[in-house]
Design an enzyme around this catalytic site. Structure first.
Site, short mmCIF file in Angstrom:
data_model
loop_
_atom_site.label_atom_id
_atom_site.label_comp_id
_atom_site.label_asym_id
_atom_site.label_seq_id
_atom_site.Cartn_x
_atom_site.Cartn_y
_atom_site.Cartn_z
N ARG A 35 0.82 -1.22 0.00
CA ARG A 35 0.00 0.00 0.00
C ARG A 35 0.85 1.26 0.00
O ARG A 35 0.47 2.27 -0.60
CB ARG A 35 -0.93 0.00 1.22
CG ARG A 35 -2.05 -0.99 1.02
CD ARG A 35 -3.02 -0.98 2.17
NE ARG A 35 -4.16 -1.79 1.82
CZ ARG A 35 -5.06 -2.24 2.68
NH1 ARG A 35 -4.95 -1.95 3.95
NH2 ARG A 35 -6.06 -2.98 2.26
N LYS A 198 -22.66 -15.29 1.74
CA LYS A 198 -24.06 -14.99 2.05
C LYS A 198 -24.73 -14.12 1.00
O LYS A 198 -24.16 -13.13 0.55
CB LYS A 198 -24.14 -14.27 3.40
CG LYS A 198 -23.84 -15.18 4.58
CD LYS A 198 -23.77 -14.39 5.87
CE LYS A 198 -25.14 -13.89 6.29
NZ LYS A 198 -25.04 -12.97 7.46
N GLY A 374 -14.78 -3.16 0.85
CA GLY A 374 -16.05 -2.57 1.26
C GLY A 374 -16.45 -1.43 0.33
O GLY A 374 -17.62 -1.31 -0.05
#
Ligand code: ADP
Ligand code: MG
Length: 394
Positions: A35, A198, A374
């Site tokens: 990063r 899920k 996310g």
């Protein structure tokens, strides 16, 4: 289109930049500096164009208090080695105090100052305007280059932009270019691939993609909730019981919209959730009661590969099986390989899918692998990201 560092005059300016220096650490030693390396092109560009630079980032979750194990001091050292120049670091528990303000004001063009972990301050994650204003007071231009936190409205990702002209760095530019192009102006055929554990986590993504894609390929644990919605036997496979009726609704929506929504035609099953489990392949409608689905089968891999190879745009989120166990990684590997062989634009969003592709050594054959799990998911859900909205339009 959003403004980038190329669209603003940097000479003689004090620039404050949000980076993603949230690197893995063990006993104060950085174990992977990817990063930090990724942030270098933007940093170098800003310095080469005559600005002085104040950098900020979070590291881990110190939860609003100074905790030495989350200090950015090791990052300052590593960054200084990579840039081959001094990186000033003022270890303030308040992130911005009079010492930091002095150091920032004395910064000369070409010099770099790194602030302490912004999450040492409780206001950061609450998007406290007082903290945002304090950060903003250090510079004259805000550069957003931390995509991974851009779905969070925090003082250092969104709030600060209220007080300063705001542009993106090169990492955020690339993320927005690829994700926005793919999702909102795709070359067709546009294929979405969704997997993971899920359905519940991905409902909004499926919903949003159904309005945009030509074909949706479903794999991973979520496939069994769709099978359940069709009234099929799923044995002991993972089931998102709360989402069965939602899954039925999505199948119906796909049909109404003329979107081809493909489910696995064969399944690699196991007698228990373990690497050394007994392993057998069954057609999707012949699943035994006492077995669980762990991966997509060989027929499904072929079918999905053919669809992917025909695509002009592919967006993939979520592994096709329990890829952490090598025996159940073949489906995920086959999809990754098909993405690598596809001539169109290929995009991966999602932490585990990205990890899987890197694990297979196919990372450099994909057009774009999002660095924000996310954030890319929220982008695919069609949501506005506060840390992106804050960037000025061109
Ligand atoms: P991403 O991080 O790419 O968005 P997710 O976090 O949604 O992906 O899902 C990844 C997880 O899904 C992995 O840990 C994987 O083991 C799990 N998974 C995939 N297929 C199955 C399955 N058939 N049964 C149980 N878990 C599964
Ligand atoms: Mg995940």
């Amino acid at each position: 289109m959003k403004k980038t560092v190329r669209d603003i005059d940097l000479a003689g300016k004090k620039v404050i930049e949000r980076c993603d220096f949230n690197v893995p650490m063990k006993n104060g030693v950085i174990t992977d500096d990817t990063r930090i390396r990724a942030s270098l092109p933007t940093i170098r560009y800003i310095l080469e164009h005559g600005a002085s630079l104040i950098l900020m980032s979070h590291l881990g979750r110190p939860k609003g208090e100074p905790k030495p194990e989350f200090s950015l001091a090791p990052v300052a050292k590593r960054l200084s080695e990579l840039l081959a120049q001094e990186v000033l670091f003022v270890p303030s528990p308040e992130v911005v105090d009079s010492k930091v303000e002095k150091a920032a004001s004395e910064l000369k063009p070409g010099q770099v100052l790194l602030l302490e972990n912004v999450r040492y301050v409780a206001g950061e994650t609450k998007n406290d305007p007082v903290f945002a204003k304090k950060l903003a007071s250090l510079g004259e231009i805000f550069v957003q280059d931390a995509f991974g936190t851009s779905h969070r409205a925090h003082s250092s990702t969104a709030g600060i932009g209220e007080y300063l002209p705001t542009v993106s760095g090169f990492l955020v530019e690339k993320e927005v270019q690829f994700l926005d192009e793919a999702v909102n102006h795709p070359k067709r055929p546009f294929v979405g691939i969704l997997g993971g554990a899920k359905v519940g986590d991905k409902i909004d993504v499926i919903e949003n993609l159904l309005d945009k894609v030509d074909t949706l390929l479903i794999g991973g644990g979520m496939a069994y909730t769709f099978f359940k919605a069709q009234g099929k036997e799923i044995g002991t496979s993972i089931l998102d019981a709360d989402s069965v009726s939602l899954a039925a609704g999505l199948l119906k929506k796909a049909e109404e919209k003329g979107v081809k929504m493909l489910l696995p035609v064969d399944i690699v099953t196991a007698d228990r959730f373990a690497e050394d489990a007994d392993c057998e392949i069954y057609p999707w409608d012949k699943m035994p009661k006492d077995r669980m689905g762990m991966d997509i089968g060989p027929e499904t891999r072929k079918l999905y590969r053919d669809v992917i190879l025909e695509a002009e745009t592919v967006v993939w989120n979520g592994p096709m099986g329990v890829f952490e166990m090598p025996r159940f990684a073949e489906g995920t590997k086959a999809v990754a390989q098909a993405m690598a062989d596809c001539k169109g634009t290929t995009i991966i969003g999602g932490g585990d899918s990205a990890a899987a592709v890197h694990q297979f050594g196919l990372g450099d054959k994909i057009s774009h692998i999002s660095t924000g799990g996310g954030a890319s998911l929220e982008f695919l859900e069609g949501k506005e990201l506060p840390g992106i909205s804050v960037i000025e339009d061109l």
